[in-house]
Design an enzyme around this catalytic site. Sequence first.
Site, PDB file in Angstrom:
ATOM      1  N   ASP A  76      -1.428   0.464  -0.139  1.00  0.00           N
ATOM      2  CA  ASP A  76      -0.786   1.654  -0.673  1.00  0.00           C
ATOM      3  C   ASP A  76       0.454   2.045   0.130  1.00  0.00           C
ATOM      4  O   ASP A  76       1.397   2.623  -0.417  1.00  0.00           O
ATOM      5  CB  ASP A  76      -1.777   2.817  -0.715  1.00  0.00           C
ATOM      6  CG  ASP A  76      -2.759   2.689  -1.878  1.00  0.00           C
ATOM      7  OD1 ASP A  76      -2.548   1.819  -2.749  1.00  0.00           O
ATOM      8  OD2 ASP A  76      -3.744   3.445  -1.911  1.00  0.00           O
ATOM      9  N   GLY A  77       0.475   1.729   1.420  1.00  0.00           N
ATOM     10  CA  GLY A  77       1.656   2.037   2.227  1.00  0.00           C
ATOM     11  C   GLY A  77       2.885   1.285   1.740  1.00  0.00           C
ATOM     12  O   GLY A  77       3.990   1.837   1.693  1.00  0.00           O
ATOM     13  N   ASN A 150       3.055  10.822  -2.087  1.00  0.00           N
ATOM     14  CA  ASN A 150       1.763  11.389  -1.696  1.00  0.00           C
ATOM     15  C   ASN A 150       1.875  12.843  -1.263  1.00  0.00           C
ATOM     16  O   ASN A 150       1.276  13.728  -1.859  1.00  0.00           O
ATOM     17  CB  ASN A 150       1.151  10.586  -0.551  1.00  0.00           C
ATOM     18  CG  ASN A 150       0.215   9.500  -1.019  1.00  0.00           C
ATOM     19  OD1 ASN A 150      -0.068   9.369  -2.204  1.00  0.00           O
ATOM     20  ND2 ASN A 150      -0.271   8.699  -0.088  1.00  0.00           N
ATOM     21  N   TYR A 193      -4.333  11.806   2.792  1.00  0.00           N
ATOM     22  CA  TYR A 193      -4.540  12.694   3.934  1.00  0.00           C
ATOM     23  C   TYR A 193      -5.171  14.013   3.493  1.00  0.00           C
ATOM     24  O   TYR A 193      -6.055  14.566   4.172  1.00  0.00           O
ATOM     25  CB  TYR A 193      -3.196  12.933   4.618  1.00  0.00           C
ATOM     26  CG  TYR A 193      -3.241  13.643   5.957  1.00  0.00           C
ATOM     27  CD1 TYR A 193      -4.439  13.847   6.652  1.00  0.00           C
ATOM     28  CD2 TYR A 193      -2.061  14.089   6.548  1.00  0.00           C
ATOM     29  CE1 TYR A 193      -4.452  14.485   7.881  1.00  0.00           C
ATOM     30  CE2 TYR A 193      -2.062  14.725   7.777  1.00  0.00           C
ATOM     31  CZ  TYR A 193      -3.260  14.926   8.436  1.00  0.00           C
ATOM     32  OH  TYR A 193      -3.267  15.562   9.654  1.00  0.00           O
ATOM     33  N   LEU A 195      -7.310  14.605   1.220  1.00  0.00           N
ATOM     34  CA  LEU A 195      -8.750  14.448   1.027  1.00  0.00           C
ATOM     35  C   LEU A 195      -9.478  14.469   2.366  1.00  0.00           C
ATOM     36  O   LEU A 195     -10.512  15.124   2.515  1.00  0.00           O
ATOM     37  CB  LEU A 195      -9.033  13.141   0.288  1.00  0.00           C
ATOM     38  CG  LEU A 195     -10.505  12.833   0.000  1.00  0.00           C
ATOM     39  CD1 LEU A 195     -11.123  13.895  -0.900  1.00  0.00           C
ATOM     40  CD2 LEU A 195     -10.637  11.450  -0.624  1.00  0.00           C
ATOM     41  N   SER A 196      -8.913  13.790   3.368  1.00  0.00           N
ATOM     42  CA  SER A 196      -9.568  13.743   4.681  1.00  0.00           C
ATOM     43  C   SER A 196      -9.560  15.103   5.364  1.00  0.00           C
ATOM     44  O   SER A 196     -10.385  15.370   6.246  1.00  0.00           O
ATOM     45  CB  SER A 196      -8.887  12.697   5.574  1.00  0.00           C
ATOM     46  OG  SER A 196      -7.576  13.097   5.929  1.00  0.00           O
ATOM     47  N   GLN A 249       6.596   9.335   6.808  1.00  0.00           N
ATOM     48  CA  GLN A 249       7.904   9.060   7.407  1.00  0.00           C
ATOM     49  C   GLN A 249       8.370  10.362   8.053  1.00  0.00           C
ATOM     50  O   GLN A 249       8.555  11.365   7.376  1.00  0.00           O
ATOM     51  CB  GLN A 249       8.897   8.603   6.342  1.00  0.00           C
ATOM     52  CG  GLN A 249       8.471   7.363   5.592  1.00  0.00           C
ATOM     53  CD  GLN A 249       8.370   6.146   6.480  1.00  0.00           C
ATOM     54  OE1 GLN A 249       9.290   5.835   7.240  1.00  0.00           O
ATOM     55  NE2 GLN A 249       7.254   5.442   6.398  1.00  0.00           N
TER      56      GLN A 249
END
EC number: 2.7.1.23
Length: 300
Positions: A76-77, A150, A193, A195-196, A249
Amino acid sequence: MPASPEPQQTIALVVRHNTAGIDEPVRAIVDFLRGAGYRAVFEAETATHVGVDGVEAMSVEQIGEQAHTAIVIGGDGTMLGIARQLARYHTPLIGINQGRLGFMTDIPIDRMLPALGEILNGKATAEERSLLEARILREGKQIHCSVAVNDVVVARGTGAGMAELKVTVDGQFMYNQRSDGLIVSTPTGSTAYALSAGGPLLHPTLAGTVLVPIAPHALSNRPIVVPDTSEIVVEIMNGRDISVNFDMQTVASLQHGDQIVISRSPDTITFLHPEGWSYYHTLREKLHWNEYPSSDGKLK
């Protein structure tokens, strides 16, 4: 007079760096595309690290202007990096998973050729995703602007104390927040991120933007979803070494009084999936919703 032949369609390949054994599947894709009558090209950086000769290299700008589709091989990155750059060209993206999770690069590498055949023959599910645009203002003047697939993340530096952030939505004061930072996420980023950090999952077609505090001092500071038509302003009130990240980034050296103005980008990205693709299947597979413990305590 006979009809003029249609111009050969160009398909670009973008491949993750430092991936062992990637040359063979890339060569297989190039041969497959050429055999199907397409012109296969490499994104310029891909051409420098993939050991497949005889393939033309193009800049991102040339791909955006000329390519019919871009195939992204990696995680995904890799997809995030190229999607941000191609968003303004509206180039459809196909993701082949050579990473770990693969919410966006969802085609398994062992099924890549049949899946590509289906998609390029028109048996595809097209899925449009929204992006965020964020501008950094200092004393009212714009010093940086970028987009995020994202999320836009405002965060304190390592070892620094809490950040104090003032958040307004559409000109209305929401809260002053003391925390490790704030995640402003698209529905796409809600599985990342956000979600985490305890945020909710948002279906990709939902017209919303989620704000997720990172370790807030007040436990009553909870995630909230606002309309994606909203303009969100995050102002740095206090704290040291605060930075803002666009899909990880980093833009560093924010100062007290700087404002990050976040809104929905006018551009979108389109993912192409094999026919019958399901977002819920992706969630079950990637988040292991289909697993349950057996009598020996192991997941199956």
